[in-house]
Enzyme design. Structure first.
Site, short mmCIF file in Angstrom:
data_model
loop_
_atom_site.label_atom_id
_atom_site.label_comp_id
_atom_site.label_asym_id
_atom_site.label_seq_id
_atom_site.Cartn_x
_atom_site.Cartn_y
_atom_site.Cartn_z
N GLU A 66 11.31 0.96 4.84
CA GLU A 66 10.42 -1.20 4.93
C GLU A 66 10.90 -1.35 4.09
O GLU A 66 11.18 -0.98 2.48
CB GLU A 66 9.04 -0.99 5.04
CG GLU A 66 8.33 -2.31 4.66
CD GLU A 66 6.71 -2.28 4.33
OE1 GLU A 66 6.22 -1.94 3.59
OE2 GLU A 66 6.43 -2.92 5.41
N LYS A 106 -9.92 -5.90 -6.98
CA LYS A 106 -8.45 -5.63 -7.84
C LYS A 106 -7.67 -6.52 -6.93
O LYS A 106 -6.88 -6.03 -5.72
CB LYS A 106 -8.18 -4.69 -8.65
CG LYS A 106 -7.33 -4.61 -9.66
CD LYS A 106 -6.61 -3.59 -10.10
CE LYS A 106 -5.04 -3.70 -8.99
NZ LYS A 106 -3.72 -4.87 -9.28
N GLY A 125 -1.27 -2.59 1.28
CA GLY A 125 -0.13 -1.98 -0.34
C GLY A 125 1.25 -1.17 0.78
O GLY A 125 0.53 -1.16 1.68
N SER A 126 2.07 -0.34 -0.09
CA SER A 126 2.69 0.89 -0.13
C SER A 126 1.58 1.67 0.15
O SER A 126 0.71 2.88 0.14
CB SER A 126 3.08 0.39 -0.90
OG SER A 126 2.75 1.77 -2.52
N THR A 127 2.76 2.28 1.72
CA THR A 127 2.39 3.73 1.86
C THR A 127 2.27 4.93 0.60
O THR A 127 1.37 5.86 1.02
CB THR A 127 2.90 4.25 2.73
OG1 THR A 127 3.47 3.64 3.86
CG2 THR A 127 2.90 5.61 3.35
N GLU A 128 3.27 5.05 -0.60
CA GLU A 128 3.33 5.90 -1.78
C GLU A 128 1.97 5.39 -2.18
O GLU A 128 1.07 6.41 -2.37
CB GLU A 128 4.45 5.28 -2.43
CG GLU A 128 4.11 6.05 -3.33
CD GLU A 128 5.49 4.99 -4.94
OE1 GLU A 128 6.10 3.37 -3.84
OE2 GLU A 128 5.63 5.75 -5.35
N ILE A 129 1.40 4.26 -2.32
CA ILE A 129 -0.04 4.53 -3.11
C ILE A 129 -1.22 4.14 -2.16
O ILE A 129 -1.73 5.22 -2.94
CB ILE A 129 0.38 2.98 -4.49
CG1 ILE A 129 1.01 2.40 -4.87
CG2 ILE A 129 -1.39 2.34 -4.93
CD1 ILE A 129 1.80 3.34 -6.06
N GLY A 130 -0.93 4.67 -0.67
CA GLY A 130 -1.65 4.25 -0.19
C GLY A 130 -2.64 6.54 -0.29
O GLY A 130 -3.23 6.44 -0.48
N GLU A 190 -4.95 0.50 4.75
CA GLU A 190 -3.32 -0.75 5.39
C GLU A 190 -2.19 -0.69 4.71
O GLU A 190 -2.39 -1.47 3.76
CB GLU A 190 -4.14 -2.18 6.18
CG GLU A 190 -3.53 -2.93 7.08
CD GLU A 190 -2.99 -3.56 6.73
OE1 GLU A 190 -1.61 -3.37 6.40
OE2 GLU A 190 -2.64 -5.29 5.71
N CYS A 197 3.58 -6.95 6.40
CA CYS A 197 3.60 -5.22 6.58
C CYS A 197 4.37 -5.48 7.61
O CYS A 197 4.56 -4.58 8.73
CB CYS A 197 2.36 -4.88 6.44
SG CYS A 197 1.64 -6.08 6.64
P1 NAI Z 1 1.94 -1.52 -4.68
O1 NAI Z 1 1.28 -0.62 -3.16
O2 NAI Z 1 2.14 -0.89 -5.90
O3 NAI Z 1 0.81 -2.40 -4.81
C1 NAI Z 1 -0.73 -3.04 -4.02
C2 NAI Z 1 -1.42 -2.81 -5.07
O4 NAI Z 1 -2.34 -1.69 -5.26
C3 NAI Z 1 -1.82 -4.03 -6.15
O5 NAI Z 1 -2.69 -4.30 -6.04
C4 NAI Z 1 -1.76 -2.72 -7.09
O6 NAI Z 1 -1.92 -3.15 -8.14
C5 NAI Z 1 -2.06 -1.66 -6.72
N1 NAI Z 1 -1.41 -0.77 -7.34
C6 NAI Z 1 -0.38 -0.12 -7.41
N2 NAI Z 1 -0.26 0.96 -7.67
C7 NAI Z 1 -1.68 1.50 -7.92
C8 NAI Z 1 -2.52 2.66 -8.62
N3 NAI Z 1 -1.92 3.58 -9.05
N4 NAI Z 1 -3.60 3.39 -8.09
C9 NAI Z 1 -4.39 2.23 -7.28
N5 NAI Z 1 -3.69 1.01 -7.83
C10 NAI Z 1 -2.33 0.43 -7.76
O7 NAI Z 1 2.64 -2.19 -3.94
P2 NAI Z 1 3.72 -2.66 -4.38
O8 NAI Z 1 4.59 -2.58 -6.03
O9 NAI Z 1 3.96 -4.70 -5.32
O10 NAI Z 1 5.52 -2.94 -3.84
C11 NAI Z 1 6.32 -2.31 -3.23
C12 NAI Z 1 6.36 -1.91 -1.79
O11 NAI Z 1 5.10 -1.77 -0.71
C13 NAI Z 1 7.17 -3.84 -0.60
O12 NAI Z 1 8.05 -2.98 -1.01
C14 NAI Z 1 6.24 -3.02 0.34
O13 NAI Z 1 7.44 -2.54 1.28
C15 NAI Z 1 4.74 -2.18 0.34
N6 NAI Z 1 3.81 -3.45 0.02
C16 NAI Z 1 3.24 -3.23 1.66
C17 NAI Z 1 2.50 -4.00 1.79
C18 NAI Z 1 1.56 -4.45 3.28
O14 NAI Z 1 0.38 -5.73 3.07
N7 NAI Z 1 0.94 -2.82 3.33
C19 NAI Z 1 1.59 -5.15 1.03
C20 NAI Z 1 2.50 -5.00 -0.48
C21 NAI Z 1 3.32 -3.83 -0.55
MG MG Z 2 3.74 -0.29 -6.70
#
Ligand code: NAI
Ligand code: MG
Length: 497
Positions: free
Chosen positions: A401, A195, A248-253, A270, A304
């Site tokens: 972050e 995805k 992605g974000s630590t919150e969603i992780g 990650e 990140c």
């Molecule tokens: P996010 O963590 O919400 O999104 C990343 C991925 O997770 C996207 O594909 C999104 O559709 C998916 N996602 C979102 N909610 C989900 C859920 N409930 N269940 C499963 N998948 C879900 O990150 P977002 O909102 O785009 O960015 C927020 C912050 O996260 C950024 O400001 C940054 O601090 C951090 N981030 C860190 C990244 C990294 O490389 N470690 C990459 C992107 C964001």
């Molecule tokens: Mg998000």
């Protein structure tokens, strides 16, 4: 060949995949839903994309399960599998211009960056992983069993694919994150439902076409674009997915780790970072200034592992802050397709709000912008490269972050105090150390709790090097031999002789 930005946008609107890839077919979503993706530098529409929901995830998981257990992939030799993966890398390079243009339009990053980094790194990841396909060996083991003193055994381990894998990736390096995820899954013989991020689906969909062209069998890679709360959540929760890999974000992780307990699927994560970059007085200070500037401003700071906390030995503090501020002022911000652009816009309105929110918060908490500190008038989600000083360890800018081109510079004197501050974070993704004293560099490298420590360099990514986080920066590693563990089960076979 498009010559202007609007022509390039029009070309993307007219061509290229906008549907989802399930079982080797390009299809609309089961519900007929769609979403839009835009150029963050202009706000212009780039495409109307099929929006995956729970039923699409079901279909994709079924296709991946069939490909894993019944399709030609399951019977293919490892050598053949490796050759197909290698071919994906070749096709990425053959289509480098197009992929870089897609990446620039969808994400905002300068095309020169996409051509120099995202695209060749993606190809190289597939080439590197192709070689692993034939080298996934177990071992022979001689067990001593206390309660069977006279028995003899022949025992060995087998390494088998973990199965159907759900992969959820972000928008900051859309193609490269797809490569990091798909490469090891394919090398180990898994099948995948990927995805992409809703902000940047285009390059992953084009990669889906290249994967088909390479001859990877139908259903091995399924791509379901859509939103996180719907498609992503359905994938993380799916009872027939054996493993989920997330960036992605630590919150969603954390949410994904909780969701995955439903069927105890394997999880690798990650996540975010707040990485310290440390400059000692005995460093090549000019090189350190350049490295620290690149460490935060590369890719609009949407990295990140960005070096967002800068610690400078006191007697060089003013010089370093001035040097980085000069570098920041010299950055040409603009549309990524313009040749002289060094930095593009942030990826989305949401990210723009987040970063400008942090800038405002910093001002409220008394952080002073030596340069930058504001948004740039639109259209487009542009912000100024920013250097902040007067930050206390408890300030938001030091703890959270930002994921934007914003660095907080702080002076230090004592190395023990410095090491404590560097580790005073719930993140642990990366760090940088700038010094000519090799003993100090190695000692400090071992004290810092981070998955990657750079010495006299920053932002070195390579397919061979494991990458990932300590603490709340994640679980497991990407890349290198290390990532293969995420995608393999180990089976012990014991034969009584
Ligand atoms: P996010 O963590 O919400 O999104 C990343 C991925 O997770 C996207 O594909 C999104 O559709 C998916 N996602 C979102 N909610 C989900 C859920 N409930 N269940 C499963 N998948 C879900 O990150 P977002 O909102 O785009 O960015 C927020 C912050 O996260 C950024 O400001 C940054 O601090 C951090 N981030 C860190 C990244 C990294 O490389 N470690 C990459 C992107 C964001
Ligand atoms: Mg998000």
């Amino acid at each position: 060949m498009a010559t202007t930005i609007s022509e390039a946008e029009e070309l993307v609107r007219q061509t290229g995949p906008k549907q989802m890839l399930i079982g080797g077919e390009w299809v609309e979503s089961a519900e007929g839903a769609t979403f839009e993706t835009h150029d963050p530098a202009t706000g212009d529409l780039l495409g109307v994309i099929a929006e995956g929901g729970a039923e699409d995830v079901n279909r994709a998981v079924r296709a991946a399960r069939f490909a894993l257990e019944e399709g030609p992939w399951s019977k293919m030799s490892a050598s053949e599998r490796g050759r197909l993966i290698h071919r994906v890398g070749d096709l990425i390079m053959e289509n480098a211009e197009e992929l870089a243009t897609l990446e620039t339009l969808d994400n905002g990053k300068p095309k020169a960056v996409a051509l120099a980094a995202d695209v060749p790194l993606s190809a190289d990841l597939f080439w590197y992983m192709a070689g692993w396909a034939t080298k996934l060996n177990g071992g022979t083991i001689n067990p001593s069993v206390p309660y069977l003193p006279d028995a003899e055994f022949h025992s060995y381990t087998l390494r088998e694919p973990v199965g159907v894998v759900g992969q959820i990736i972000p928008w900051n390096f859309p193609l490269l994150m797809a490569a990091w995820k798909l490469g090891p899954a394919l090398a180990t013989g898994c099948t995948v439902v990927l995805k992409p991020a809703e902000q940047t689906p285009l390059s992953a969909l084009r990669l889906g076409e290249l994967i088909q062209e390479a001859g990877i069998p139908d259903g091995v890679v399924n791509i379901v674009p859509g939103y996180g709360e719907t498609a992503g959540a359905a994938l993380a929760a799916h009872p027939d997915v054996d493993k989920v890999a997330f960036t992605g974000s630590t919150e969603i992780g954390k949410l994904i780790a909780r969701t995955a307990t439903g069927n105890l699927k394997r999880v690798s994560l990650e996540l975010g970072g707040k990485s310290p970059n440390i400059i000692f007085s005995d460093a090549d200070v000019d090189a350190a200034i350049e490295g620290a500037a690149q460490g935060i401003f590369f890719n609009q700071g949407e990295v990140c592992s960005a070096g967002s906390r800068l610690y400078v030995q006191s007697d060089q503090f003013d010089r370093v802050v001035e040097g980085i501020s000069e570098a920041a002022k010299g950055i040409k911000v603009g549309h990524g397709l313009e040749e002289d652009t060094d930095m593009g816009p942030l990826v989305s309105a949401e990210q723009f709000e987040r970063v400008t929110g942090y800038l405002n918060r910093g001002a409220e908490e008394g952080n002073r912008a030596v340069t930058g500190g504001k948004a740039i008038d639109g259209p487009g989600f542009f912000v100024e490269p920013t250097v902040l000083v007067d930050a206390k360890p408890s300030d938001t800018i030091v703890r959270e972050e930002v994921f934007g081109p914003v660095i907080a510079a702080m002076p230090f004197d004592d190395i023990d105090d410095l090491a404590r501050q560097a580790n005073d974070s719930h993140y642990g993704l990366a760090a940088g150390i700038w010094t000519r004293d090799i003993s100090k560099a190695h000692r400090l490298a071992s004290r810092i709790k981070a998955g990657t420590v750079h010495v006299n360099t920053y932002h070195v990514f390579a397919a061979e090097l494991p990458f990932g986080g300590y603490k709340q920066s994640g679980w497991g590693r990407e890349m290198g031999e290390e990532v293969l563990k995420n995608y393999l089960e180990t089976k012990s076979v014991i034969v009584g002789l």
